[in-house]
Motif scaffolding. Structure first.
Motif, PDB file in Angstrom:
ATOM      1  N   VAL A   1     -10.814  21.368  -4.503  1.00  0.00           N
ATOM      2  CA  VAL A   1     -11.046  20.954  -5.890  1.00  0.00           C
ATOM      3  C   VAL A   1     -12.486  20.460  -6.026  1.00  0.00           C
ATOM      4  O   VAL A   1     -13.119  20.081  -5.036  1.00  0.00           O
ATOM      5  N   PRO A   2     -13.012  20.437  -7.232  1.00  0.00           N
ATOM      6  CA  PRO A   2     -14.405  20.007  -7.414  1.00  0.00           C
ATOM      7  C   PRO A   2     -14.595  18.494  -7.385  1.00  0.00           C
ATOM      8  O   PRO A   2     -15.730  18.018  -7.408  1.00  0.00           O
ATOM      9  N   TRP A   3     -13.513  17.722  -7.381  1.00  0.00           N
ATOM     10  CA  TRP A   3     -13.650  16.275  -7.293  1.00  0.00           C
ATOM     11  C   TRP A   3     -13.357  15.815  -5.873  1.00  0.00           C
ATOM     12  O   TRP A   3     -12.815  16.561  -5.054  1.00  0.00           O
ATOM     13  N   THR A   4     -13.694  14.571  -5.580  1.00  0.00           N
ATOM     14  CA  THR A   4     -13.495  14.004  -4.244  1.00  0.00           C
ATOM     15  C   THR A   4     -12.550  12.822  -4.338  1.00  0.00           C
ATOM     16  O   THR A   4     -12.784  11.898  -5.120  1.00  0.00           O
ATOM     17  N   CYS A   5     -11.488  12.854  -3.549  1.00  0.00           N
ATOM     18  CA  CYS A   5     -10.503  11.770  -3.525  1.00  0.00           C
ATOM     19  C   CYS A   5     -10.878  10.772  -2.431  1.00  0.00           C
ATOM     20  O   CYS A   5     -11.099  11.147  -1.276  1.00  0.00           O
TER      21      CYS A   5
ATOM     22  N   SER B   1       0.861  -1.185   0.000  1.00  0.00           N
ATOM     23  CA  SER B   1       0.000   0.000   0.000  1.00  0.00           C
ATOM     24  C   SER B   1       0.894   1.231   0.000  1.00  0.00           C
ATOM     25  O   SER B   1       1.480   1.602   1.011  1.00  0.00           O
ATOM     26  N   VAL B   2       1.020   1.841  -1.169  1.00  0.00           N
ATOM     27  CA  VAL B   2       1.852   3.033  -1.324  1.00  0.00           C
ATOM     28  C   VAL B   2       1.032   4.087  -2.050  1.00  0.00           C
ATOM     29  O   VAL B   2       0.001   3.786  -2.643  1.00  0.00           O
ATOM     30  N   PRO B   3       1.446   5.346  -1.992  1.00  0.00           N
ATOM     31  CA  PRO B   3       0.714   6.357  -2.750  1.00  0.00           C
ATOM     32  C   PRO B   3       0.626   5.953  -4.223  1.00  0.00           C
ATOM     33  O   PRO B   3       1.615   5.564  -4.841  1.00  0.00           O
TER      34      PRO B   3
ATOM     35  N   LEU C   1      -9.561  10.615   1.332  1.00  0.00           N
ATOM     36  CA  LEU C   1      -8.127  10.575   1.115  1.00  0.00           C
ATOM     37  C   LEU C   1      -7.621  11.976   0.832  1.00  0.00           C
ATOM     38  O   LEU C   1      -8.169  12.684  -0.014  1.00  0.00           O
ATOM     39  N   ASP C   2      -6.581  12.376   1.544  1.00  0.00           N
ATOM     40  CA  ASP C   2      -5.943  13.678   1.313  1.00  0.00           C
ATOM     41  C   ASP C   2      -4.598  13.435   0.649  1.00  0.00           C
ATOM     42  O   ASP C   2      -3.678  12.911   1.259  1.00  0.00           O
ATOM     43  N   VAL C   3      -4.525  13.784  -0.635  1.00  0.00           N
ATOM     44  CA  VAL C   3      -3.260  13.661  -1.378  1.00  0.00           C
ATOM     45  C   VAL C   3      -2.715  15.047  -1.709  1.00  0.00           C
ATOM     46  O   VAL C   3      -1.945  15.216  -2.644  1.00  0.00           O
ATOM     47  N   GLY C   4      -3.144  16.033  -0.905  1.00  0.00           N
ATOM     48  CA  GLY C   4      -2.711  17.399  -1.150  1.00  0.00           C
ATOM     49  C   GLY C   4      -3.491  18.087  -2.245  1.00  0.00           C
ATOM     50  O   GLY C   4      -3.040  19.082  -2.812  1.00  0.00           O
ATOM     51  N   GLN C   5      -4.716  17.597  -2.514  1.00  0.00           N
ATOM     52  CA  GLN C   5      -5.494  18.137  -3.626  1.00  0.00           C
ATOM     53  C   GLN C   5      -6.067  19.523  -3.359  1.00  0.00           C
ATOM     54  O   GLN C   5      -6.407  20.247  -4.300  1.00  0.00           O
TER      55      GLN C   5
END
Length: 246
Positions: free
Chosen positions: A227-231, A188-190, A220-224
């Motif tokens: 933004v209008p999308w959801t991670c 499990s990695v980015p 999930l927070d990937v530094g986005q």
């Protein structure tokens, strides 16, 4: 309510160069509607495409780490000579052979110009009508669990579910397959590569995201940022995004 996979996100230091590679590899076109380079069927940018799942190459500042990507593309071929010609052409474009422990197999494992693995398959009848991308393969620990989650998450049909793999395809019987492959020791990695999902017109994105969370997805927070999308991440931690309808 339903969601559909619309493209594969591929993060790259040089998105334009990687996009050009994949356009040549797939026989498609590279489009630059913004900072990303979108690779889709030739003839003009159509998004979402009614059949194809495109490749959206997104620029990032971080280089790829050494770990094998948990999602990769398998390319279809129609004959032994087509496979050999495609492998030779890809190498001339900058692809390199890689060893991911595949052993003696009839397909060829390569990496693109930034090290992202993919396979050129030997001709298989099941992939005759998929287009250049035969399937999107996701390494996982439990294909049955992935089938339960993704079978509810998207509107694709389940074709096979075993302890070794789960296979899905659009209910319309078009485009590539999505396969979850049991891979011992998967890390499990980015994620450098992930799927983006899109609601259908008239569906509510917030309701879709809530439905996914109820199925076991986590934020999930990937530094986005804003933004209008959801991670999100699926129950095994595979990153994916739910896009907003434009």
């Amino acid at each position: 309510m339903a969601l559909r996979p619309v493209h594969v996100i591929l993060k790259a230091l040089d998105a334009a160069a990687v996009g050009r590679f994949w356009a040549e590899a797939l026989g498609w076109s590279a489009y630059s509607p913004g900072v990303a380079t979108y690779v889709g069927p030739a003839g003009g940018l159509v998004w979402p495409h009614p059949v194809a799942v495109g490749v959206d190459v997104v620029p990032v500042p971080e280089p790829r780490n050494a770990a094998k990507n948990r999602l990769h593309l398998d390319l279809a071929t129609t004959s032994d000579s087509h496979q050999a010609e495609l492998v030779a052409r890809l190498k001339s474009l900058g692809a390199t052979p890689v060893d991911v422990g595949q052993g003696d197999v009839p397909w060829t494992v390569l990496a693109d110009t930034e090290g992202n693995e993919f396979c050129v398959l030997e001709p298989r009848e099941v992939y005759r009508d998929t287009g250049p991308i035969a399937r999107m393969v996701v390494d996982c620990a439990d294909p049955r669990a992935m089938a339960r989650f993704w079978g509810e998450a998207v509107d694709w049909s389940l074709h096979e579910v075993t302890g070794e793999r789960a296979v899905m395809r659009s209910a319309k019987g078009v485009g590539p397959y999505l396969e979850f492959l049991r891979t011992p020791g998967v890390r499990s990695v980015p994620d450098r590569v992930h799927l983006d999902l899109l609601p259908y017109p008239g569906d509510d994105k917030a309701a879709e995201v809530a439905r996914l969370r109820a199925l076991g997805a986590t934020d999930l927070d990937v530094g986005q940022g804003d933004v209008p999308w959801t991670c999100l991440a699926d129950p095994e931690g595979h990153e994916f995004c739910v896009l907003a309808l434009s």
